[in-house]
Each structure stands twice: as C-alpha cells, then as structure tokens.
Design a protein around this motif. Sequence first.
Motif, PDB file in Angstrom:
ATOM      1  N   ALA A  48      -8.809  -6.300   6.138  1.00  0.00           N
ATOM      2  CA  ALA A  48      -8.769  -6.797   4.513  1.00  0.00           C
ATOM      3  C   ALA A  48      -8.280  -8.208   4.333  1.00  0.00           C
ATOM      4  CB  ALA A  48      -7.954  -5.681   3.645  1.00  0.00           C
ATOM      5  N   ALA A  49      -7.182  -8.606   5.053  1.00  0.00           N
ATOM      6  CA  ALA A  49      -6.740  -9.954   5.109  1.00  0.00           C
ATOM      7  C   ALA A  49      -7.805 -11.029   5.269  1.00  0.00           C
ATOM      8  CB  ALA A  49      -5.500  -9.901   5.944  1.00  0.00           C
ATOM      9  N   PHE A  50      -8.515 -10.621   6.648  1.00  0.00           N
ATOM     10  CA  PHE A  50      -9.551 -11.481   7.096  1.00  0.00           C
ATOM     11  C   PHE A  50     -10.677 -11.745   5.930  1.00  0.00           C
ATOM     12  CE2 PHE A  50     -11.226 -12.797  11.294  1.00  0.00           C
ATOM     13  CZ  PHE A  50     -12.208 -13.444  10.640  1.00  0.00           C
ATOM     14  N   LEU A  51     -11.016 -10.472   5.461  1.00  0.00           N
ATOM     15  CA  LEU A  51     -12.125 -10.582   4.373  1.00  0.00           C
ATOM     16  C   LEU A  51     -11.421 -11.308   3.228  1.00  0.00           C
ATOM     17  CD1 LEU A  51     -13.079  -6.494   4.237  1.00  0.00           C
ATOM     18  CD2 LEU A  51     -14.416  -8.535   4.747  1.00  0.00           C
ATOM     19  N   MET A  52     -10.200 -11.182   2.835  1.00  0.00           N
ATOM     20  CA  MET A  52      -9.961 -11.821   1.609  1.00  0.00           C
ATOM     21  C   MET A  52      -9.464 -13.407   1.556  1.00  0.00           C
ATOM     22  SD  MET A  52      -9.520 -11.041  -1.612  1.00  0.00           S
ATOM     23  CE  MET A  52      -9.713  -9.343  -1.385  1.00  0.00           C
TER      24      MET A  52
ATOM     25  N   GLN B  80     -20.572  -2.287   3.507  1.00  0.00           N
ATOM     26  CA  GLN B  80     -21.826  -2.399   3.737  1.00  0.00           C
ATOM     27  C   GLN B  80     -22.201  -3.072   5.155  1.00  0.00           C
ATOM     28  OE1 GLN B  80     -23.705  -4.085   0.327  1.00  0.00           O
ATOM     29  NE2 GLN B  80     -23.304  -2.370  -0.938  1.00  0.00           N
ATOM     30  N   PHE B  81     -21.460  -4.278   5.247  1.00  0.00           N
ATOM     31  CA  PHE B  81     -21.829  -5.032   6.505  1.00  0.00           C
ATOM     32  C   PHE B  81     -21.206  -4.701   7.738  1.00  0.00           C
ATOM     33  CE2 PHE B  81     -24.725  -8.547   6.405  1.00  0.00           C
ATOM     34  CZ  PHE B  81     -24.277  -9.212   7.546  1.00  0.00           C
ATOM     35  N   VAL B  82     -19.856  -4.330   7.525  1.00  0.00           N
ATOM     36  CA  VAL B  82     -18.832  -4.159   8.638  1.00  0.00           C
ATOM     37  C   VAL B  82     -19.240  -2.549   9.080  1.00  0.00           C
ATOM     38  CG1 VAL B  82     -16.689  -4.267   9.954  1.00  0.00           C
ATOM     39  CG2 VAL B  82     -17.458  -5.823   8.050  1.00  0.00           C
ATOM     40  N   GLY B  83     -19.592  -1.674   8.100  1.00  0.00           N
ATOM     41  CA  GLY B  83     -19.782  -0.130   8.417  1.00  0.00           C
ATOM     42  C   GLY B  83     -18.798   0.575   8.440  1.00  0.00           C
ATOM     43  N   VAL B  84     -17.591   0.102   7.837  1.00  0.00           N
ATOM     44  CA  VAL B  84     -16.455   1.142   7.810  1.00  0.00           C
ATOM     45  C   VAL B  84     -16.413   1.627   6.206  1.00  0.00           C
ATOM     46  CG1 VAL B  84     -13.920   1.257   7.870  1.00  0.00           C
ATOM     47  CG2 VAL B  84     -15.194  -0.080   9.389  1.00  0.00           C
ATOM     48  N   GLN B  85     -16.475   2.940   6.168  1.00  0.00           N
ATOM     49  CA  GLN B  85     -16.444   3.556   4.736  1.00  0.00           C
ATOM     50  C   GLN B  85     -15.068   3.547   4.151  1.00  0.00           C
ATOM     51  OE1 GLN B  85     -19.377   3.861   3.244  1.00  0.00           O
ATOM     52  NE2 GLN B  85     -20.013   3.060   5.088  1.00  0.00           N
ATOM     53  N   CYS B  86     -14.320   2.460   4.247  1.00  0.00           N
ATOM     54  CA  CYS B  86     -13.035   2.529   3.739  1.00  0.00           C
ATOM     55  C   CYS B  86     -12.693   2.470   2.008  1.00  0.00           C
ATOM     56  CB  CYS B  86     -12.183   1.254   4.187  1.00  0.00           C
ATOM     57  SG  CYS B  86     -13.003  -0.213   3.548  1.00  0.00           S
ATOM     58  N   GLY B  87     -11.930   3.107   1.882  1.00  0.00           N
ATOM     59  CA  GLY B  87     -11.509   2.849   0.099  1.00  0.00           C
ATOM     60  C   GLY B  87     -11.055   1.441  -0.349  1.00  0.00           C
ATOM     61  N   VAL B  88     -10.554   1.160  -1.157  1.00  0.00           N
ATOM     62  CA  VAL B  88     -10.292   0.068  -1.898  1.00  0.00           C
ATOM     63  C   VAL B  88      -8.684  -0.331  -1.872  1.00  0.00           C
ATOM     64  CG1 VAL B  88      -9.696   0.633  -4.417  1.00  0.00           C
ATOM     65  CG2 VAL B  88     -10.881  -1.814  -3.844  1.00  0.00           C
ATOM     66  N   MET B  89      -7.825   0.334  -1.184  1.00  0.00           N
ATOM     67  CA  MET B  89      -6.427   0.213  -1.273  1.00  0.00           C
ATOM     68  C   MET B  89      -5.941  -1.162  -0.516  1.00  0.00           C
ATOM     69  SD  MET B  89      -3.183   2.047   0.453  1.00  0.00           S
ATOM     70  CE  MET B  89      -4.064   2.541   2.007  1.00  0.00           C
ATOM     71  N   ASP B  90      -6.817  -1.523   0.560  1.00  0.00           N
ATOM     72  CA  ASP B  90      -6.147  -2.559   1.424  1.00  0.00           C
ATOM     73  C   ASP B  90      -6.787  -3.944   0.843  1.00  0.00           C
ATOM     74  OD1 ASP B  90      -5.436  -0.484   2.960  1.00  0.00           O
ATOM     75  OD2 ASP B  90      -7.161  -0.962   4.458  1.00  0.00           O
ATOM     76  N   GLN B  91      -7.765  -4.003   0.258  1.00  0.00           N
ATOM     77  CA  GLN B  91      -8.741  -4.942  -0.386  1.00  0.00           C
ATOM     78  C   GLN B  91      -7.581  -5.341  -1.429  1.00  0.00           C
ATOM     79  OE1 GLN B  91     -10.410  -2.539   0.748  1.00  0.00           O
ATOM     80  NE2 GLN B  91     -11.546  -3.386   2.415  1.00  0.00           N
ATOM     81  N   PHE B  92      -7.292  -4.220  -2.343  1.00  0.00           N
ATOM     82  CA  PHE B  92      -6.734  -4.683  -3.696  1.00  0.00           C
ATOM     83  C   PHE B  92      -5.349  -5.132  -3.298  1.00  0.00           C
ATOM     84  CE2 PHE B  92      -7.731  -2.418  -7.673  1.00  0.00           C
ATOM     85  CZ  PHE B  92      -6.685  -2.880  -8.407  1.00  0.00           C
ATOM     86  N   VAL B  93      -4.681  -4.731  -2.450  1.00  0.00           N
ATOM     87  CA  VAL B  93      -3.332  -5.309  -2.222  1.00  0.00           C
ATOM     88  C   VAL B  93      -3.373  -6.567  -1.796  1.00  0.00           C
ATOM     89  CG1 VAL B  93      -2.715  -3.968  -0.118  1.00  0.00           C
ATOM     90  CG2 VAL B  93      -0.803  -4.646  -1.608  1.00  0.00           C
ATOM     91  N   ALA B  94      -4.347  -6.893  -0.768  1.00  0.00           N
ATOM     92  CA  ALA B  94      -4.320  -8.372  -0.164  1.00  0.00           C
ATOM     93  C   ALA B  94      -4.968  -9.292  -1.327  1.00  0.00           C
ATOM     94  CB  ALA B  94      -5.523  -8.308   0.660  1.00  0.00           C
TER      95      ALA B  94
END
Length: 373
Positions: A127-131, A160-174
């Motif tokens: 998520a840190a990498f994405l953000m 969609q792109f990486v293929g992991v069906q994660c929730g939003v927590m990690d991106q939200f806090v990042a």
Amino acid sequence: MEARLTEEHRSFFSVDKSEVHRAPGRVNLIGEHTDYNDGFVLPTPLDRHVWAAASPREGVRVTVRAPDLGDQMEFRLDVITRSADHPWGNYVMGVAQALQEEGHTLRGAYMTIRGDVPIGAGLSSSAAFLMASLRAFQSMNRISLEPVESAYLAKRAENQFVGVQCGVMDQFVAAMGEHGKALFIDCRTNEHRLVELPRDHKVVIVNTMKSRDLTSSAYNERRGQCLEAVLVIGRHETGVTALRDVTPEMLIKHWGELQPGIQRRARHVVTENQRVLESLELLGGGDVEGFGDLMYDSHESLRHDYEVSCRELDILVDATLEMRGVAGARMTGAGFGGCTVNLVEEGYVDKFTELIKEKYLSSTAKRAEVYLA
Ligand code: GLA
C-alpha cells in the motif's frame, strides 16, 4: 533517505529536477479481516516508508528503478499490461492505469523507488508503494484527489492490476494516517477519525520473519466464506448485505443454517467489529489494560475461528502472557506469518525486546526482528 534518493535518481537518469514523495507502512492495532466485510479497523502508520523520486519526461514511456530489489523496468502509458518479470512494477502500472481510467492524462516519467518497510511482513509495503507512486503521478501531472478518493484508487489498482482482493484499510491509512495516532475507519461509510494512543505505552512490532503471501488462496477463500455467511443469513434477515450488518443475535439465530467452518468465520468478523467499537471507548477512557485484553481476544478469535494465525505468531503472543509490562498482543495484518503487534509499557520496551527475541529463538531456532511503530 530523501537526499540520497534524489542524488541517486538525478545522476542515474541525468535529470536536474525531481520531487520525492513518500507513504508509510502500517500496523493494525485491532479490526482484522473486517475491512472487506464493510466493518471497522484501527491501524496506525509506521515511521517506515516507501519513497518515490520522480521526474516527468516527454512521450509515453515510464522507466522505474527499484535499487532495493536490484531491478528496473519500463512500460508505455498507452499499452499497460501486467508484468510477470517485474511483479513490483505492477503496482506502478496499476496506479497509472487507474488514473488513466479516471480520465487523467499522464506524461512519461523517470522514477526511482526505495523503501524501509519490510516486504512480505504484513506491514503494508504494497500500500505504501502504491500510495508513493500515486503521489508521484499526481504531482507530475497536477492531479488533485481527495484523500479518500486516492485510497480507493490505490485499492482498485491492487485489486484489478496486482490481483489481490484486499480491502481498503492499508491504502486508507497510507493516504491519511498521522504518526503517533491510530486511525479509526468505518470501511462502509468511509467515516474516519484520529484516535489518541496511550502516552505511557509503545506500539512494538515483532516480525516472525516468516513471509506470508497475500495472493495465496487462503485470503480470497476467507472472503468467499464471509460472503457465503451473508448469503445464508441475508435470506432470512432484511438489510444484510455484509457481515457488518450481522448482529450477535442474528448469528445465534441462524447458526444451525451455516456450515461449521462458515459459522466460525462469521463469528470472528461479528465479534471483531464489536471489539473495535469497544476499543474506541476503552482508549478514550484511558483503559489500556482493557484495550490490551481485547487485543488478546482478537488474537484468539483469529487463531481459532478465522484460522489465519500460525505457530510462530502464536508463540510470540503466548510468550507475552508472562510479561508484566505488556498490556496486549496479537497477530496483525492478513496472517499466516508476518508480525505481531504489542502494547508495551514505555519503560519495559528494552526488556520486552530482549525477552521476546530470546523466547522466539529458543522455540523456533529463528531470529525475530523488533520495530517500534
Ligand atoms: C491485508 C489486506 C487488508 C486487510 C488485512 C486483514 O493487509 O490488505 O485489506 O484485509 O489483510 O485485516
């Protein structure tokens, strides 16, 4: 890191202008496997980040270096396809793709990415990498996004792109966490607020060094089992579209209609959501011991009901039961390895570090790493 990265980036790509953007990893204090059930979570950002140095360039090519991984890749903005050779590059491409799908026009770029969030440890280096990549693209292309919007865009890139069906927590806090505070997130309404952490305790992370693989079928299998529970209970109860809507009373009422495995998965999510809400009250009232007990309850639930713990994580949590300076401990993140999160009295942190390392080494013959959040 910023100065070193800038110098490295400019000299490698022979550019005289660049900007550095960063995003933190996270540790989740409580609320595990609840985000994709529209539930509640309470993560806090780490003082460890992924940094992206970036310079725009003419044309549609994006060249990205990841010196930490000893790798480099290039892609074209007009033909983005998943890369099997550079899996980390999919995070950058996923973000670029998601921005373009939103109608933004991107310029080509040179990027250099480094980080100190341990990879594969359940501390959300992805998520840190994405953000960090998203912030770099936003700045180079003058795109402004609301923080919640940017969290969902990064999540979409990962789904969609990486293929992991994660929730939003990690991106939200990042996207919007603040150092030294927890971030309560209602993953259905996106309501969020900062929560003060106990002043005389430290959030200490212990890494089992057993790497977990999020794409492993177990994560997506748990998601499927939660949906199955919703489907069964939703047949009888109106307004149940996610496990978030299921009360303990409903669960008891429909217990017999659920398959045995599904019963326990649902029980974890229903009780974990309650624990997060209760945690807010306890932390608000300064009841550290009470919050610590909920962390232990959460671990037991993840261990026996959700079945995402492992021997190494259990050893680390169980070892703290004998340590007087530890208020609470639990596995954190997706599970199957990764880290535990511990709430430790400030004056006890050194002793804790020594004891937990010793215990882990003698029980597993492996060395644990310890970080302060
Ligand atoms: C991973 C996912 C998160 C969340 C946790 C479990 O970190 O990326 O969205 O589901 O697992 O709580």
